[in-house]
Design an enzyme around this catalytic site. Structure first.
Site, mmCIF file in Angstrom:
data_model
loop_
_atom_site.group_PDB
_atom_site.id
_atom_site.type_symbol
_atom_site.label_atom_id
_atom_site.label_comp_id
_atom_site.label_asym_id
_atom_site.label_seq_id
_atom_site.Cartn_x
_atom_site.Cartn_y
_atom_site.Cartn_z
ATOM 1 N N HIS A 1 10.677 79.746 90.875
ATOM 2 C CA HIS A 1 11.219 78.613 90.109
ATOM 3 C C HIS A 1 10.352 78.332 88.881
ATOM 4 O O HIS A 1 9.305 77.696 89.008
ATOM 5 C CB HIS A 1 11.287 77.371 90.992
ATOM 6 C CG HIS A 1 12.345 77.470 92.039
ATOM 7 N ND1 HIS A 1 13.638 77.046 91.830
ATOM 8 C CD2 HIS A 1 12.314 77.993 93.285
ATOM 9 C CE1 HIS A 1 14.360 77.289 92.915
ATOM 10 N NE2 HIS A 1 13.582 77.867 93.817
ATOM 11 N N GLU B 1 10.918 76.241 86.632
ATOM 12 C CA GLU B 1 11.084 74.856 86.194
ATOM 13 C C GLU B 1 10.081 73.885 86.813
ATOM 14 O O GLU B 1 9.917 72.780 86.325
ATOM 15 C CB GLU B 1 12.526 74.386 86.484
ATOM 16 C CG GLU B 1 12.927 74.285 87.956
ATOM 17 C CD GLU B 1 13.414 75.608 88.560
ATOM 18 O OE1 GLU B 1 13.084 76.662 88.001
ATOM 19 O OE2 GLU B 1 14.100 75.574 89.601
ATOM 20 N N CYS C 1 16.425 82.112 91.626
ATOM 21 C CA CYS C 1 16.490 81.964 93.083
ATOM 22 C C CYS C 1 17.876 82.324 93.637
ATOM 23 O O CYS C 1 18.226 83.488 93.677
ATOM 24 C CB CYS C 1 16.054 80.548 93.472
ATOM 25 S SG CYS C 1 15.641 80.424 95.219
ATOM 26 N N SER D 1 18.977 49.926 77.919
ATOM 27 C CA SER D 1 19.910 49.091 77.147
ATOM 28 C C SER D 1 19.313 48.740 75.792
ATOM 29 O O SER D 1 20.037 48.627 74.793
ATOM 30 C CB SER D 1 20.317 47.833 77.925
ATOM 31 O OG SER D 1 19.226 46.984 78.146
#
Ligand code: XMP
Length: 516
Positions: A173, A175, A85, A232
């Site tokens: 695009h 993606e 792009c 965590s």
């Protein structure tokens, strides 16, 4: 600086500020190839570490005064480059081509037609393949040595390559999921053209991270705050694998967790062999919150109480040198903007001089290089219970920001009961995994009801269940009426003090997920 010393082929993604840049990195990672995002104006100095470069899209125009100019020395003509792009427009506009505003709107789906067969870039992709466009400028003339390789109905110069270089440029695009062969195209470029090995896997990540932690931390002691959440927990299990009992985990009960959460999660942690200390500080948090109604003041009070409790506990440990954190890659990227350079990463209102002692420790962040879905894959590789890995996100201030108005022990109890009925109901009905996040809010509203022959004047709770991918935008989930009916009945019959249940049907934006 990334924590890992990578032995894998790496891809450099130069970010020009597109909303899709993170998606490029994720798609590349899905191909088991390691990728890193860097701002276009902060190109890493060790370019030899990267085997290919991808230029992202941008909200800016190459024609405007705010056009972004990367320094492609050592990249263009040297390494395989895929320009997407804005990247494609940049290469055209500043290398002898021409970019102009589009006459027609070029947003949404389009279909590729190839100019000639046998382009390795389009291997295994058929003409007519759907791609996703999102641009308002268009390439009128290709740059010097540009060779057109694909067009769409509205965009003649949809894809080109540069003769004599391994440079490819595409207006669409690859993606986004709506570009149906986008992943294949990335694979063609990265594997067939750039010759990159697909060896970035959760197993390899675990192995290398454990070695890297051992090397970095040695026999030092590390302290880590567990929250019950995925990040965590995975960070703790990785560190435990590397340094065992030298990892000291602290799991604080702030009194605002879900029903029985403290005990059950603490048990789970112990079952995983973690060196964990559970600290029940509920009273301290409730005292700190007494009489506070404002949501931001509540957050601050909860945050400060946590820092005090954690600091007290960390002081009880001798010779701790490191603080481990479950920071993941999106947190790292979000603190670096494409156009403004690194922005402040410390969100705390403390100034450096006033930082608690544990914050002055050296930091180890084993998940710093990976995305949330990769954290889950790594967690699965480490043998962590899938139920724990699939948990909904839960905010740090917990039920504290789901009780509107002031917080009391009785309100917490009431909301814990309501929340447990809702969440267990979702699990029992097989709906839990269809929902990104769910919870209940206790409203500061009493309304009239009737139970038996008695008039009641009791609390109202709102249930919220949303679909989302990242919490930035969200929509309410269309839960079956029968399910809502049963949950509402159970809540009103079983939770003393609640006589009304409502379901929140607001999307984000304009509403937020939490009510406070
Ligand atoms: P909102 O309410 O902003 O929430 O739409 C988006 C996501 O962020 C979580 N959230 C928080 N998490 N501390 C946290 O750790 C907070 O103060 C906080 N506020 C919102 C929310 O649960 C959702 O996942």
């Amino acid at each position: 600086m990334l924590f890992l010393r990578m032995q894998h082929d790496k891809v450099l993604i130069l970010d020009f500020g597109s909303q899709y840049t993170q998606l490029i990195a994720r798609r590349v990672r899905e191909l088991n190839i390691y990728s890193e995002i860097h701002p276009f104006n902060k190109i890493p100095t060790h370019l030899e570490d990267y085997k290919a470069v991808i230029l992202s899209g941008s909200p800016n125009s190459v024609r405007g005064e705010d056009a972004l100019h990367p320094d492609l020395k050592g990249i263009r003509g040297v390494k395989p480059v895929l320009a997407v792009c804005y990247g494609a427009q940049y290469l055209a506009h500043f290398s002898g081509g021409e970019v102009a505003p589009s006459n027609t709107r070029e947003y949404g789906r389009a279909n590729l037609s190839f100019i000639k067969g046998n382009e390795p870039f389009f291997a295994h992709i058929h003409t007519g393949s759907q791609v996703w466009m999102s641009h308002s400028d268009t390439i009128k003339k290709l740059p010097e040595h540009g060779v057109l390789i694909a067009s769409t109905h509205d965009v003649e110069n949809a894809a080109y390559r540069i003769n004599g270089e391994e440079t490819y440029a595409i207006q669409f695009h690859p993606e986004v999921y709506h570009s149906t062969d986008g992943k294949q195209l990335l694979e063609n470029f990265l594997v067939s053209i750039a010759g990159i090995h697909q060896d970035w896997t959760p197993d390899s990540f675990v192995e290398e991270t454990v070695e890297a932690i051992k090397e970095k931390v040695g026999t030092d002691k590390v302290v880590l705050g567990l929250s019950g959440g995925v990040d965590s927990t995975v960070a703790a299990v990785l560190l435990n694998k590397a340094i065992g009992r030298n990892l000291y985990c602290i799991f604080v009960n702030n009194g605002l967790l879900r029903k029985n959460e403290f005990e059950s999660v603490l048990n789970q942690y112990e079952g995983m062999g973690l060196n964990v200390k559970g600290v029940d500080a509920s009273g301290r948090f409730l005292d700190a919150l007494a009489g506070i109604e404002d949501p931001e003041k509540k957050r601050k009070a909860i945050g400060n109480a946590f820092i005090e409790v954690f600091d007290d506990e960390a002081h009880k440990l001798e010779d701790v040198k490191w603080l481990a954190q479950g920071t993941i890659y999106p947190d790292v990227i979000e603190s670096v903007s494409a156009t403004g350079g690194p922005s402040a990463t410390i969100k705390s209102h403390h100034n450096v001089g006033g930082l608690p002692d544990f914050m002055k420790l050296k930091i180890v962040e084993p998940l710093r290089a990976i995305f949330k879905d990769e954290v889950r894959r790594v967690g699965a590789t480490l043998g962590i219970d899938p139920e724990l890995l699939g948990r909904h996100p839960f905010p740090g201030p917990g039920l504290g920001i789901r009780i509107l108005g002031d917080i009391t022990a009785e309100k917490v109890r009431m909301l814990q009961e309501v929340d447990a009925i809702f969440i267990n109901g979702l699990k029992e009905s097989g709906l839990y995994d269809r929902v990104w996040q769910a919870g209940a809010m206790l409203l500061p509203v009493n309304s009239v009801g009737v139970m038996g022959d008695e008039r009641t004047y009791e609390k109202c709770v709102a249930l919220r269940a949303v679909e989302s991918t990242d919490g930035m935008t969200a929509d309410w989930v269309n839960l079956p009426y029968e399910f809502l009916q049963k949950v509402s009945n159970d809540i009103i019959n079983k939770v003393k003090g609640v006589n009304r249940v409502v379901y929140d049907i607001s999307s984000k934006p304009p509403a937020t997920i939490e009510w406070e």
